[in-house]
Design a protein around this motif. Sequence first.
Motif, PDB file in Angstrom:
ATOM      1  N   TYR A  34      86.985  21.534 -24.609  1.00 18.48           N
ATOM      2  CA  TYR A  34      87.511  22.836 -25.062  1.00 18.48           C
ATOM      3  C   TYR A  34      86.375  23.755 -25.513  1.00 18.48           C
ATOM      4  O   TYR A  34      86.298  24.918 -25.105  1.00 18.48           O
ATOM      5  CB  TYR A  34      88.501  22.610 -26.203  1.00 18.48           C
ATOM      6  N   SER A  35      85.468  23.235 -26.341  1.00 22.58           N
ATOM      7  CA  SER A  35      84.378  24.064 -26.862  1.00 22.58           C
ATOM      8  C   SER A  35      83.404  24.468 -25.758  1.00 22.58           C
ATOM      9  O   SER A  35      82.750  25.502 -25.842  1.00 22.58           O
ATOM     10  CB  SER A  35      83.630  23.327 -27.981  1.00 22.58           C
ATOM     11  N   SER A  37      84.317  25.150 -22.664  1.00 17.48           N
ATOM     12  CA  SER A  37      84.973  26.024 -21.692  1.00 17.48           C
ATOM     13  C   SER A  37      85.470  27.324 -22.326  1.00 17.48           C
ATOM     14  O   SER A  37      84.904  28.396 -22.098  1.00 17.48           O
ATOM     15  CB  SER A  37      86.133  25.285 -21.015  1.00 17.48           C
ATOM     16  N   ILE A  38      86.498  27.239 -23.161  1.00 19.09           N
ATOM     17  CA  ILE A  38      87.098  28.466 -23.709  1.00 19.09           C
ATOM     18  C   ILE A  38      86.982  28.569 -25.227  1.00 19.09           C
ATOM     19  O   ILE A  38      87.276  29.612 -25.798  1.00 19.09           O
ATOM     20  CB  ILE A  38      88.586  28.568 -23.316  1.00 19.09           C
ATOM     21  N   GLY A  39      86.569  27.499 -25.868  1.00 19.82           N
ATOM     22  CA  GLY A  39      86.518  27.506 -27.334  1.00 19.82           C
ATOM     23  C   GLY A  39      85.272  28.188 -27.871  1.00 19.82           C
ATOM     24  O   GLY A  39      84.164  27.822 -27.498  1.00 19.82           O
ATOM     25  N   VAL A  40      85.458  29.179 -28.708  1.00 23.88           N
ATOM     26  CA  VAL A  40      84.334  29.862 -29.344  1.00 23.88           C
ATOM     27  C   VAL A  40      84.444  29.633 -30.842  1.00 23.88           C
ATOM     28  O   VAL A  40      85.442  29.989 -31.460  1.00 23.88           O
ATOM     29  CB  VAL A  40      84.333  31.371 -29.042  1.00 23.88           C
ATOM     30  N   TYR A 359      74.457  29.919 -15.420  1.00 22.71           N
ATOM     31  CA  TYR A 359      75.497  29.531 -16.357  1.00 22.71           C
ATOM     32  C   TYR A 359      74.889  28.693 -17.481  1.00 22.71           C
ATOM     33  O   TYR A 359      73.853  28.053 -17.313  1.00 22.71           O
ATOM     34  CB  TYR A 359      76.583  28.722 -15.647  1.00 22.71           C
ATOM     35  N   LYS A 363      78.863  25.223 -19.924  1.00 19.92           N
ATOM     36  CA  LYS A 363      79.753  25.567 -18.810  1.00 19.92           C
ATOM     37  C   LYS A 363      79.432  24.710 -17.588  1.00 19.92           C
ATOM     38  O   LYS A 363      80.330  24.210 -16.899  1.00 19.92           O
ATOM     39  CB  LYS A 363      79.593  27.046 -18.447  1.00 19.92           C
ATOM     40  N   TYR A 367      82.107  22.051 -15.780  1.00 16.69           N
ATOM     41  CA  TYR A 367      82.566  22.091 -14.394  1.00 16.69           C
ATOM     42  C   TYR A 367      82.064  20.891 -13.594  1.00 16.69           C
ATOM     43  O   TYR A 367      82.736  20.442 -12.647  1.00 16.69           O
ATOM     44  CB  TYR A 367      82.144  23.403 -13.730  1.00 16.69           C
TER      45      TYR A 367
END
Length: 633
Positions: A34-35, A37-40, A359, A363, A367
Amino acid sequence: MGKSEIAQPRSLGQQIADGVVLLMCIVLALFHLYSASIGVMPAYTQSAIHWGIIGSYIMITKPFKFRGGKWISGALVLINIFLSIAQIVLQNKFVQTAGIYSQLDIWISIVAIAMAIIIARRVIGNILPIISVLFISYALLGNYLPGMLKTVKFSVSRIAPYLFTSSDGIYGQTLYVSAQFIFLFVLFGSILEMTGAGEFFVNIAFALTGRIKGGPAQAAVYSSMLMGTINGSGAANVVTTGTFTIPLMKRVGFKPAFAGAVEAVASNGGQIMPPVMGAVAFLMAEMTGIDYGKIALAALPTAILYYITLSVSVYAQAQKQGIPPTPKSEQLNAKKVFKEGWLYLLPLVTLMAMLIIGYSAQKSGFYAIIMAVIVGFIKNPKDMSLDRFGQTLKNAASGIAPIAAACILAGIVMGILNMTGLGLKISSIIVQVSNGHLIVALILAMFTSLILGMGLPTSAAYMVLAILVAPALIKMGTTVMAAHLFILYFGALSTITPPVALSTFAAAGIAGSGMWETGFTALKLAAAGFILPFIFSYSPELLLMGTLWNTVFSMITAILGSCLLAFSLTGWLVVNLKFPARIILFVSAILLILPKPLVLNFVGLAISIIVVLIETKREKKENKTLKPAQLAE
């Protein structure tokens, strides 16, 4: 069937503990995915959650053994979770209180430091915990010391909150590196292993080297290199790939100590091999401000030379012992192996492509993990069961535990270094003792790196050395890149350097060989790793810093020199070499590896040719004087 052979049912408490451990491993993986990919979230939040889970995992899986120890371990789990929550709450409170500590904050800080030392000791042994206590003692008592080491007086109420809340402390940048980068790549390596990629890497290496004498040892070199660059721990990589490669090396005729040493040196070299470099490449980019791409590119030539030396050493040893190639009946077809398993390369290609495009490491790692899972379902859908996933997540948690533990204690060391100014003082001492001579500074830096790196994962060792040693080398005139790669090399080599050599311990255990014999054999095989950092510190052409012509010519002569180095240390080059010839070839090898002046390269080449001709002539002469019966023997 006797009673001892009947599987004992697991108690309810054991089943509950197993369930809690599995749940922790799942949460740990999901949180980091999560952190990434989309977690900030703020760095301190990610570090606190990271250690809250891992520290608790350590205490559940490695509880105290004395009477009542399990209850105490359980209490420490709850305290560790509370401390991680307190870290987040306290950092948020500072927005309003401007960093003013209450008495409760100070006590929480003291408990947090003690807990970090107690928990970390469960998985990394005594060395780093003792070093941490010594550094804290230095901060408390340093005002009584004479000379340069004297400090101002620091109280517990100042030291503890600083170590608990500072970006240099236990939840600071050292632990954040584990939370941000390292776990993702440990998870990536575990998932690759689950999908069958590890077996493919070993098989393709065996297929490509089967016709070469000592093929299984060559396969160990290159399969361990492929897995080692992803894995954040040389010792962990020894355990995974060494289980396959060491028994095969022994079976074809290599001595157990040599087989273990090859695996230890090959696995450890992954820490200096791009693209991932055991996640240290990303850490170095953070510490130096140099782009990741430039670091990976600069590290590539010397990493190649390291493996050339190891590979040629293996070939020479096989020739010296008369070890034959793998029998044709056992050789694998490279085209067939590649055709059946090329999909396993897609996760690595994805990782490298995303890093090159620009990237972030998080990230790219995210992936690459997704791609590895997809490949696993395509190649071995039956093996991608929930049980296998659960075991893989447990392996990842087990792999990150000692690294995270070392990182949190490295935070104590780094915090005290910055708080007291000891880091600058040690750099100044190195500069003063060297008296302006770079070679003396490099030797001091080497021993400091080997000693401080003992028992530490490479990433944690690098972080400590980047503050203690690198500034001194930069002050003495080396480039920033050379200084940081220098300490990385010796921080990594500390895991195969006796007396505390984790990678060697692991390899010797699998090989069934003596630790000391395996350790000294490993030092010989890793000779290039001890020599190259000194050379690129003087002449950064080997780091691709220079004109195209100088760089190309330096690489060609360095490759020749690395081969000669391997032959001199092994004692074989066309014929068995006498000791004086080996010494002369060793010197010739150094002359060839040196990028400048060019005249030394030609001198080294000429000397080596003369030595080989003389040794060949001597061997022929000795063979003619032998009686037929002796020759037959």
